[in-house]
Scaffold this motif. Structure first.
Motif, short mmCIF file in Angstrom:
data_model
loop_
_atom_site.label_atom_id
_atom_site.label_comp_id
_atom_site.label_asym_id
_atom_site.label_seq_id
_atom_site.Cartn_x
_atom_site.Cartn_y
_atom_site.Cartn_z
N ALA A 7 0.86 -1.19 0.00
CA ALA A 7 0.00 0.00 0.00
C ALA A 7 0.89 1.23 0.00
O ALA A 7 1.91 1.26 0.69
N VAL A 8 0.53 2.23 -0.79
CA VAL A 8 1.33 3.46 -0.86
C VAL A 8 0.41 4.68 -0.83
O VAL A 8 -0.74 4.62 -1.25
N CYS A 9 0.96 5.75 -0.29
CA CYS A 9 0.29 7.04 -0.36
C CYS A 9 0.78 7.70 -1.64
O CYS A 9 1.96 8.04 -1.75
N LYS A 13 -0.41 12.57 -6.92
CA LYS A 13 -1.73 13.15 -7.16
C LYS A 13 -2.25 13.78 -5.88
O LYS A 13 -2.27 13.13 -4.83
N THR A 14 -2.64 15.03 -5.95
CA THR A 14 -3.20 15.73 -4.79
C THR A 14 -4.65 16.08 -5.08
O THR A 14 -4.96 16.70 -6.10
N LEU A 15 -5.53 15.67 -4.19
CA LEU A 15 -6.96 15.94 -4.36
C LEU A 15 -7.29 17.36 -3.93
O LEU A 15 -6.46 18.06 -3.34
N SER A 40 -8.39 8.23 0.73
CA SER A 40 -7.37 9.26 0.60
C SER A 40 -6.91 9.68 2.00
O SER A 40 -7.62 9.45 2.99
N ILE A 41 -5.73 10.31 2.06
CA ILE A 41 -5.14 10.61 3.36
C ILE A 41 -4.19 11.80 3.20
O ILE A 41 -3.67 12.05 2.11
N LYS A 42 -3.96 12.54 4.27
CA LYS A 42 -2.99 13.62 4.23
C LYS A 42 -1.58 13.03 4.39
O LYS A 42 -1.39 12.04 5.09
N ALA A 43 -0.62 13.65 3.74
CA ALA A 43 0.75 13.12 3.73
C ALA A 43 1.31 12.98 5.15
O ALA A 43 2.01 12.00 5.47
N GLU A 44 0.97 13.93 6.03
CA GLU A 44 1.52 13.89 7.39
C GLU A 44 0.89 12.78 8.25
O GLU A 44 1.37 12.48 9.34
N GLN A 45 -0.17 12.16 7.74
CA GLN A 45 -0.82 11.07 8.47
C GLN A 45 -0.30 9.70 8.02
O GLN A 45 -0.74 8.68 8.55
N TRP A 46 0.64 9.66 7.08
CA TRP A 46 1.12 8.41 6.51
C TRP A 46 2.60 8.20 6.84
O TRP A 46 3.42 9.10 6.70
N GLN A 52 2.14 2.52 6.21
CA GLN A 52 0.92 2.39 7.00
C GLN A 52 0.52 3.76 7.55
O GLN A 52 1.37 4.65 7.68
N PRO A 53 -0.75 3.93 7.88
CA PRO A 53 -1.15 5.19 8.49
C PRO A 53 -0.53 5.32 9.88
O PRO A 53 -0.35 4.32 10.59
N LYS A 54 -0.19 6.55 10.25
CA LYS A 54 0.42 6.78 11.56
C LYS A 54 -0.60 6.55 12.68
O LYS A 54 -1.81 6.50 12.43
#
Length: 399
Positions: A7-9, A13-15, A40-46, A52-54
């Motif tokens: 899995a990757v962030c 691509k930015t929404l 979707s997720i914010k970069a600082e949460q990954w 994995q998500p933080k």
């Protein structure tokens, strides 16, 4: 060569909300293939090291669960192919674990629905869906979300948000029904499961029951029919209204598209634009008089709304929108002159037709069939205000 599935962030691509899509990346034979998770997720949460998500990421456990489920699914398919001695690539691996419509976001499906309507040349209906799509975008900032994000609580928040903008319950009902239609398409294509369908619990019918009265009494209808138009546009507005009322509440779009070829042996026969149902109505003398009034040998149309000049779907849609606005403007002015209890519009003719027949004892099933409704449940919405009035009158007899 063994494939890798992670899995990757997807930061490339930015929404619109500043988040990045979560993707499953499959690497095999030096080639990479990505598959959207619909999240979707914010970069600082990954955590880009562990993919994995933080720990403080909202909905972290749910996101991890969805990631693991998808990775396990892909790895199982790869193992089955390897045991069977079948070659596969990253692309064919993804194709084996999804169909062409799976994992589409709600927004993607919504746009697909609009494109389908346009392909069917239902331009005006597609335009209505575009308006509701924009409304949901404005409310939620974006629709790059999975269907499962839309639950009863979400729908109630949207309903409240709409009411805060002083929009009518009819408008709210229409837009949420559009959303339900998109859900139904996704379920029909087996892209989502029925258990994430919020409309089992959230009943749009409760909004319909709040719709203000849109039907006139037979006495008020007679006032409209007896009104003598003071201008060409006033006379057209009145004739359109009367034509609708006397012909099973035919709506404006269908009236505008009627041609003399739709008249067969004193029957008006046409396919309703909205539902494509075949409608057949016996023509009354008053209706024949209106048809004769607008007879033009140079145009195939019954009313002087469309002409041979209007060729493309866009030309037709623009013309209908423009004339409908004018007709309703004149009808409202006429209604005010006649001191009618509700604003007069073309749609009042349709509701009044249904209500007058119901008062006369005609069954709901017959009224529903003549209106071209998809079900009697839709017809009952037209008749709810009438039923409430009858109950109120009946209660007066108690004392």
């Amino acid at each position: 060569m063994t494939e890798t599935v992670k899995a990757v962030c997807y930061k490339s691509k930015t929404l619109s909300n500043g988040e990045h899509p979560l993707m499953i990346r499959i690497c095999k034979d030096g080639k990479k293939k990505y598959q959207s998770l619909g999240l979707s997720i914010k970069a600082e949460q990954w955590d880009f090291k562990t993919n994995q998500p933080k720990a403080k990421c909202p909905n972290r456990d749910r996101i991890i669960l969805l990631i693991n489920e998808k990775i396990n699914e892909i790895q199982k398919v790869a193992l089955d192919k390897r045991i069977a001695g079948k070659d596969f690539t990253a692309t064919t691996l993804i194709e084996s674990t999804t169909n062409s419509t799976a994992n589409k976001t709600l927004g993607e499906y919504y746009l697909t629905y609009i494109q389908n309507l346009k392909a069917e040349k239902r331009i005006r209906y597609a335009g209505m869906f575009e308006v509701s799509y924009s409304s949901f975008i404005k409310f939620n900032k974006h629709l790059d979300i999975p269907f499962s994000d839309i639950d009863v609580a979400w729908l109630k928040r949207y309903e409240l948000w709409m009411k805060e903008q002083n929009l009518s319950t009819s408008t709210i009902s229409t837009r949420i029904r559009h959303l339900r239609a998109v859900f139904n398409l996704a379920i029909m294509e087996h892209s989502i499961k029925n258990d994430c369908y919020p409309f089992h619990s959230y009943k749009i019918s409760k909004l319909n029951r709040q719709t203000t009265k849109r039907a006139l009494s037979k006495q008020d209808i007679m006032k409209v029919m007896q009104y003598q138009g003071k201008s060409t546009m006033e006379r057209l507005a009145i004739d359109v209204f009367i034509f609708s009322y006397l012909n099973a509440g035919i709506n404006f779009i269908d009236i505008a598209k009627l041609k003399h070829s739709n008249i067969i042996e004193n029957q008006l026969i046409y396919n309703r634009e909205k539902t494509k149902k075949l409608i057949s109505i016996p023509l009354q003398a008053e209706t024949m008089d209106i048809i004769a009034k607008y007879k033009d040998n140079e145009s195939p149309y019954i009313f002087p709304i469309l002409s041979p000049f209007h060729q493309t779907e866009i030309q037709i849609a623009n013309r209908l929108h423009k004339v409908l606005a004018k007709v309703n403007k004149y009808l409202k002015e006429i209604g005010e002159k006649l001191e009618l209890p509700i604003p007069l519009t073309t749609y009042v003719a349709r509701h009044s037709y249904a209500t007058v027949l119901k008062r006369a004892g005609v069954s709901t099933s017959i009224i529903s069939e003549s209106l071209g409704h998809s079900s009697e449940r839709v017809t009952q919405i037209y008749l709810d205000s009438f039923d409430n009035e009858q109950i109120n009158d009946a209660m007066k007899n108690l004392l």
